[in-house]
Design a protein around this motif. Structure first.
Motif, PDB file in Angstrom:
ATOM      1  N   SER A  83       0.850  -1.200   0.000  1.00  0.00           N
ATOM      2  CA  SER A  83       0.000   0.000   0.000  1.00  0.00           C
ATOM      3  C   SER A  83       0.876   1.238   0.000  1.00  0.00           C
ATOM      4  CB  SER A  83      -0.887   0.045   1.247  1.00  0.00           C
ATOM      5  OG  SER A  83      -1.769  -1.014   1.240  1.00  0.00           O
ATOM      6  N   ARG A  86       2.418   1.692  -3.397  1.00  0.00           N
ATOM      7  CA  ARG A  86       1.447   2.196  -4.386  1.00  0.00           C
ATOM      8  C   ARG A  86       1.163   3.676  -4.157  1.00  0.00           C
ATOM      9  NH1 ARG A  86      -1.212  -3.057  -4.056  1.00  0.00           N
ATOM     10  NH2 ARG A  86      -2.556  -2.310  -2.403  1.00  0.00           N
ATOM     11  N   ARG A  87       1.238   4.072  -2.882  1.00  0.00           N
ATOM     12  CA  ARG A  87       0.934   5.455  -2.515  1.00  0.00           C
ATOM     13  C   ARG A  87       2.082   6.388  -2.899  1.00  0.00           C
ATOM     14  NH1 ARG A  87      -0.978   3.980   2.646  1.00  0.00           N
ATOM     15  NH2 ARG A  87       0.972   4.578   3.634  1.00  0.00           N
ATOM     16  N   THR A 112      -4.660  10.275  -3.482  1.00  0.00           N
ATOM     17  CA  THR A 112      -3.431   9.586  -3.040  1.00  0.00           C
ATOM     18  C   THR A 112      -2.687  10.427  -2.007  1.00  0.00           C
ATOM     19  OG1 THR A 112      -2.315  10.516  -4.945  1.00  0.00           O
ATOM     20  CG2 THR A 112      -3.001   8.241  -5.128  1.00  0.00           C
ATOM     21  N   MET A 114      -4.107  12.392   0.121  1.00  0.00           N
ATOM     22  CA  MET A 114      -4.838  12.273   1.379  1.00  0.00           C
ATOM     23  C   MET A 114      -4.438  10.966   2.082  1.00  0.00           C
ATOM     24  SD  MET A 114      -8.901  12.314   2.134  1.00  0.00           S
ATOM     25  CE  MET A 114      -9.163  10.584   1.901  1.00  0.00           C
ATOM     26  N   PHE A 115      -4.353   9.883   1.305  1.00  0.00           N
ATOM     27  CA  PHE A 115      -3.959   8.607   1.915  1.00  0.00           C
ATOM     28  C   PHE A 115      -2.529   8.687   2.453  1.00  0.00           C
ATOM     29  CE2 PHE A 115      -7.257   6.702  -1.077  1.00  0.00           C
ATOM     30  CZ  PHE A 115      -8.193   6.568  -0.072  1.00  0.00           C
ATOM     31  N   GLY A 117      -1.355  11.343   3.777  1.00  0.00           N
ATOM     32  CA  GLY A 117      -1.378  12.170   4.995  1.00  0.00           C
ATOM     33  C   GLY A 117      -0.823  13.567   4.785  1.00  0.00           C
TER      34      GLY A 117
ATOM     35  N   MET B   1      -2.713   9.434   6.662  1.00  0.00           N
ATOM     36  CA  MET B   1      -3.924  10.238   6.531  1.00  0.00           C
ATOM     37  C   MET B   1      -4.438  10.580   7.927  1.00  0.00           C
ATOM     38  SD  MET B   1      -7.345   9.345   4.419  1.00  0.00           S
ATOM     39  CE  MET B   1      -7.351   7.694   4.983  1.00  0.00           C
ATOM     40  N   THR B   2      -4.714  11.856   8.157  1.00  0.00           N
ATOM     41  CA  THR B   2      -5.174  12.243   9.490  1.00  0.00           C
ATOM     42  C   THR B   2      -6.642  11.876   9.661  1.00  0.00           C
ATOM     43  OG1 THR B   2      -5.864  14.398   8.714  1.00  0.00           O
ATOM     44  CG2 THR B   2      -3.596  14.221   9.503  1.00  0.00           C
ATOM     45  N   SER B   5      -8.935  14.550   8.258  1.00  0.00           N
ATOM     46  CA  SER B   5      -9.143  14.486   6.805  1.00  0.00           C
ATOM     47  C   SER B   5     -10.168  13.418   6.475  1.00  0.00           C
ATOM     48  CB  SER B   5      -7.837  14.122   6.099  1.00  0.00           C
ATOM     49  OG  SER B   5      -6.873  15.073   6.346  1.00  0.00           O
ATOM     50  N   LEU B   6     -10.001  12.272   7.151  1.00  0.00           N
ATOM     51  CA  LEU B   6     -10.911  11.153   6.894  1.00  0.00           C
ATOM     52  C   LEU B   6     -12.346  11.527   7.242  1.00  0.00           C
ATOM     53  CD1 LEU B   6      -9.527   7.695   8.013  1.00  0.00           C
ATOM     54  CD2 LEU B   6     -10.502   8.356   5.850  1.00  0.00           C
ATOM     55  N   ARG B   8     -13.699  14.511   7.421  1.00  0.00           N
ATOM     56  CA  ARG B   8     -14.232  15.488   6.454  1.00  0.00           C
ATOM     57  C   ARG B   8     -14.581  14.793   5.146  1.00  0.00           C
ATOM     58  NH1 ARG B   8     -11.199  20.977   5.590  1.00  0.00           N
ATOM     59  NH2 ARG B   8     -10.142  19.587   4.166  1.00  0.00           N
ATOM     60  N   PHE B   9     -13.705  13.898   4.740  1.00  0.00           N
ATOM     61  CA  PHE B   9     -13.911  13.141   3.517  1.00  0.00           C
ATOM     62  C   PHE B   9     -15.191  12.310   3.633  1.00  0.00           C
ATOM     63  CE2 PHE B   9     -13.081   9.303   0.965  1.00  0.00           C
ATOM     64  CZ  PHE B   9     -12.801   9.885  -0.252  1.00  0.00           C
ATOM     65  N   PHE B 280      -9.612   3.164  -4.223  1.00  0.00           N
ATOM     66  CA  PHE B 280      -8.886   3.668  -3.047  1.00  0.00           C
ATOM     67  C   PHE B 280      -7.659   2.787  -2.784  1.00  0.00           C
ATOM     68  CE2 PHE B 280     -12.790   5.722  -0.757  1.00  0.00           C
ATOM     69  CZ  PHE B 280     -12.832   6.691  -1.744  1.00  0.00           C
ATOM     70  N   LYS B 281      -7.887   1.480  -2.839  1.00  0.00           N
ATOM     71  CA  LYS B 281      -6.769   0.566  -2.553  1.00  0.00           C
ATOM     72  C   LYS B 281      -5.696   0.661  -3.627  1.00  0.00           C
ATOM     73  CE  LYS B 281      -6.704  -3.226   0.354  1.00  0.00           C
ATOM     74  NZ  LYS B 281      -6.853  -4.655   0.604  1.00  0.00           N
ATOM     75  N   THR B 283      -4.980   3.127  -5.355  1.00  0.00           N
ATOM     76  CA  THR B 283      -4.253   4.399  -5.302  1.00  0.00           C
ATOM     77  C   THR B 283      -3.517   4.566  -3.972  1.00  0.00           C
ATOM     78  OG1 THR B 283      -6.294   5.474  -4.639  1.00  0.00           O
ATOM     79  CG2 THR B 283      -5.692   5.658  -6.948  1.00  0.00           C
ATOM     80  N   GLY B 284      -3.430   3.489  -3.206  1.00  0.00           N
ATOM     81  CA  GLY B 284      -2.543   3.526  -2.046  1.00  0.00           C
ATOM     82  C   GLY B 284      -3.184   3.482  -0.682  1.00  0.00           C
ATOM     83  N   ALA B 285      -4.514   3.365  -0.613  1.00  0.00           N
ATOM     84  CA  ALA B 285      -5.135   3.288   0.717  1.00  0.00           C
ATOM     85  C   ALA B 285      -4.783   1.947   1.350  1.00  0.00           C
ATOM     86  CB  ALA B 285      -6.642   3.424   0.605  1.00  0.00           C
ATOM     87  N   SER B 286      -4.422   1.965   2.609  1.00  0.00           N
ATOM     88  CA  SER B 286      -4.141   0.706   3.297  1.00  0.00           C
ATOM     89  C   SER B 286      -5.455   0.112   3.810  1.00  0.00           C
ATOM     90  CB  SER B 286      -3.189   0.952   4.465  1.00  0.00           C
ATOM     91  OG  SER B 286      -3.829   1.773   5.419  1.00  0.00           O
ATOM     92  N   SER B 287      -5.387  -1.159   4.190  1.00  0.00           N
ATOM     93  CA  SER B 287      -6.598  -1.811   4.720  1.00  0.00           C
ATOM     94  C   SER B 287      -7.109  -1.063   5.948  1.00  0.00           C
ATOM     95  CB  SER B 287      -6.299  -3.256   5.100  1.00  0.00           C
ATOM     96  OG  SER B 287      -5.964  -3.976   3.952  1.00  0.00           O
ATOM     97  N   GLN B 289      -6.794   2.059   6.665  1.00  0.00           N
ATOM     98  CA  GLN B 289      -7.424   3.327   6.275  1.00  0.00           C
ATOM     99  C   GLN B 289      -8.850   3.081   5.763  1.00  0.00           C
ATOM    100  OE1 GLN B 289      -4.352   4.788   3.615  1.00  0.00           O
ATOM    101  NE2 GLN B 289      -3.820   6.400   5.050  1.00  0.00           N
TER     102      GLN B 289
END
Lengths: 227, 373
Positions: A83, A86-87, A112, A114-115, A117, B1-2, B5-6, B8-9, B280-281, B283-287, B289
């Motif tokens: 992850s 990829r990010r 990306t 946002m993920f 941080g 990711m804070t 942010s999450l 608000r998202f 999301f995954k 593009t880099g989101a972790s499980s 997240q």
């Protein structure tokens, strides 16, 4: 290890299914991708281009063989590390864009970051700058479905490079575009490679792209037949 | 990711699915309304029944063994003197309780020894005075009952067919406000008792000796049951123990239904948004997240549902009252802790309903979703 090589594969194979229904998507692919270059992966539909890109990006696991990114084996990495990779290190442009229609164009590009941080202001500035560069300025608040195919693909490119990845993988980026939009997109990709020093792998069956690419491989039935 | 942010998202995300969000919020509000209503109903009944005993003062109540309510209890008045002999007892007062006709209404009246009333009750006089002697034909009336019968200090009313003068109107902010007080000896005559009373109210010199004194009363007076006044609801009426159990069962059943209903809604919703989470995954989101994203979304909906539910519950229950006797209604008592527990329940239900869907969606394999949809 050659420092010029950003990514390499060793005996990479991928099969789907078992027994008589087994399909070999990739068969013993050995590949070296040179840093800051554009590599075109050419082949007809079903030749294994998408499978190769999914494996290289860590979205899929190989049946056998290994993938090394910056000398580190990717194929056996944990999901958590993949992850992060990829990010931060990879960007992916999908054939059908894969933009999130629940989000605005701006939010899609910010995704990306946002993920990762990154602070809100920083990601907004970067996303706006990228959208300006790909010619989508003024349409930040629209939903992806409100854009043309060419515009959506440019948003997808902006999203892929948002975190300044070292490697961008593009799966048939011009597959759904007309000639004018295709040329515009490839100009953008070339600028990106030259301007930001990004390495690009473009899977395509567009011969024009292949001819202009400094390096290329040809896939047929899951095997590299020419490079 | 804070987390900010999450959140608000997520907040933007749920706003874009207004129908699903609204339905879930209404479902949670209904859960809260059910919980608060059931709990408040039980609390109100308990407080009033407990109040019918505890508002008579004292730390210990002595009733006839097996009597489920003061109305059904009779003990010899002489027992009062027996209790007084126990070391550490500062007050032992007989109380006669009976249901009688007050003008055209039914009310539970209390017969107390006038000289002991100030030591037993905490009250304020709204008008007139409290009864001070064993004189027949006078009474003091609770504010709520006075309002029901439309009488005040100085007026007369019919108690069991006899004219009584109202010496004063008192307020206790407890069940006694729905009652009236007459001298104990007069109550005995009205009921037709000789040397009998309903119960004995006991106060100790030292609250730490309550249990010891209860034990001594039980030994000395084996035909009675003595217990702490605070245990009155469950002690004097097993119905309340059952009511509490029923209220708990209803809460469990409704909560489970809500968890399953919202979980099903979450699963359907996430299934529809499988592609979004796959993106999301990819593009880099972790499980983790993705799990947090789903949980925050459910939490936000939970908070909105809770706010709506609490508001509706407060408004509705303020308008509702329970008929306790003919033409006498008791307003629902809203206990703050019920609202706190309702909030915790709704938030827990929201999160519980999101955990399984979150874990499932976190396992999404982007390549499969992109290939096969």
């Amino acid at each position: 290890m050659d420092d010029a090589v950003i990514l390499r594969t060793e005996g990479l194979s991928k099969t789907y299914g078992n027994g008589p229904e087994k399909t070999v998507a990739l068969d013993n692919v050995n590949l070296q991708i040179t840093r800051r270059k554009l590599l075109a992966v050419y082949g007809p539909s079903g030749s294994g281009k998408t499978t190769l890109l999914f494996l290289l990006s860590g979205l899929d696991k190989p049946t056998s063989g290994r993938i090394y990114f910056e000398g580190v084996e990717v194929s056996s990495m944990s999901e958590r590390r993949l992850s992060r990779l990829r990010r931060n290190s990879f960007g992916f442009v999908f054939q059908n864009y894969n933009l999130v229609d629940e989000l605005t164009v701006l939010e899609n590009v910010m995704l990306t970051m946002m993920f990762e941080g990154k602070p809100g202001a920083e990601r907004r500035d970067r996303a706006e700058e990228l959208l300006r560069r790909v010619g989508i300025a003024g349409k930040e608040r629209r939903r992806p479905s409100q854009l043309s195919a060419g515009e959506q693909q440019r948003v997808a490119v902006a999203r892929a490079v948002a975190n300044r990845p070292e490697l961008v993988l593009m799966d048939e980026p011009t597959g759904n575009l007309d000639q004018e939009n295709s040329q515009q997109l490839m100009r953008l990709v070339t600028e990106m490679v030259q301007g930001e020093g990004t390495t690009c792998v473009v899977a395509t069956h567009n011969l024009e792209i292949v001819n202009e690419a400094p390096s290329k491989v040809v896939l047929k039935s899951g095997r590299i037949v020419s490079s | 990711m804070t987390s900010f942010s999450l959140i608000r998202f997520t907040a933007r995300g749920i706003g874009r699915r207004p129908v699903r969000t609204t339905l879930t919020i209404i479902g949670l509000a209904a859960l809260i309304l059910t919980y608060v209503s059931v709990q408040s109903l039980v609390s109100t009944l308990e407080i009033n029944v407990s109040g019918s005993v505890s508002s008579l003062g004292g730390e210990i109540d002595v009733l006839k063994k097996g009597a489920s309510f003061p109305l059904f209890s009779t003990v010899p008045v002489s027992y009062t003197n027996t209790v007084k002999t126990i070391s550490g007892v500062s007050l032992a007062a007989p109380v006669a309780v009976a249901q009688m006709t007050v003008d055209n209404n039914q009310a539970v009246i209390a017969g107390l020894v006038p000289s002991l009333v100030p030591r037993m009750l905490t009250y304020t006089m709204v008008a007139g005075t409290m009864i001070t002697s064993n004189q027949s034909g006078i009474l003091s009336i609770g504010k709520a009952l006075a309002s029901t019968v439309g009488k005040g200090a100085g007026q007369t009313l019919l108690l069991d067919g006899y004219n009584y003068s109202i010496a004063g109107v008192y307020q206790t902010n407890a069940w006694m406000d729905y009652s009236l007080i007459i001298p104990h000896s007069v109550a005995q005559q009205l009921i037709g008792w000789v040397n009998q009373t309903s119960m004995i109210v006991v106060t100790t010199q030292d609250p730490r000796t309550v249990d010891t004194i209860i034990g001594q009363i039980r030994t000395l007076l084996p035909t009675t049951d003595a217990f702490r006044t605070s245990e009155a609801p469950s002690k004097i009426s097993p119905i309340f123990a059952s009511l509490e159990a029923i209220a708990s069962d209803i809460t469990i059943i409704v909560s489970l239904s809500a968890v399953l209903g919202i979980m099903n809604s979450n699963l359907n919703n996430l299934r529809e948004r499988m592609r979004t989470f796959a993106i999301f995954k990819a593009t880099g989101a972790s499980s983790s997240q993705i799990i947090r994203l789903v949980l925050y979304e459910s939490l936000l909906i939970g908070i909105l549902g809770t706010m709506l539910g609490l508001g509706i519950s407060y408004a509705v229950l303020n308008l509702v009252s329970i008929p306790v006797a003919e033409k006498i209604n008791v307003a629902i008592i809203l206990v703050p802790s019920t609202f706190i527990y309702a909030t915790l329940l709704a938030i827990s239900v929201s999160l519980a309903a999101a955990i399984y869907p979150a874990l499932r969606i976190a396992r999404v394999r982007p390549q499969e979703v992109f290939r096969f949809g």
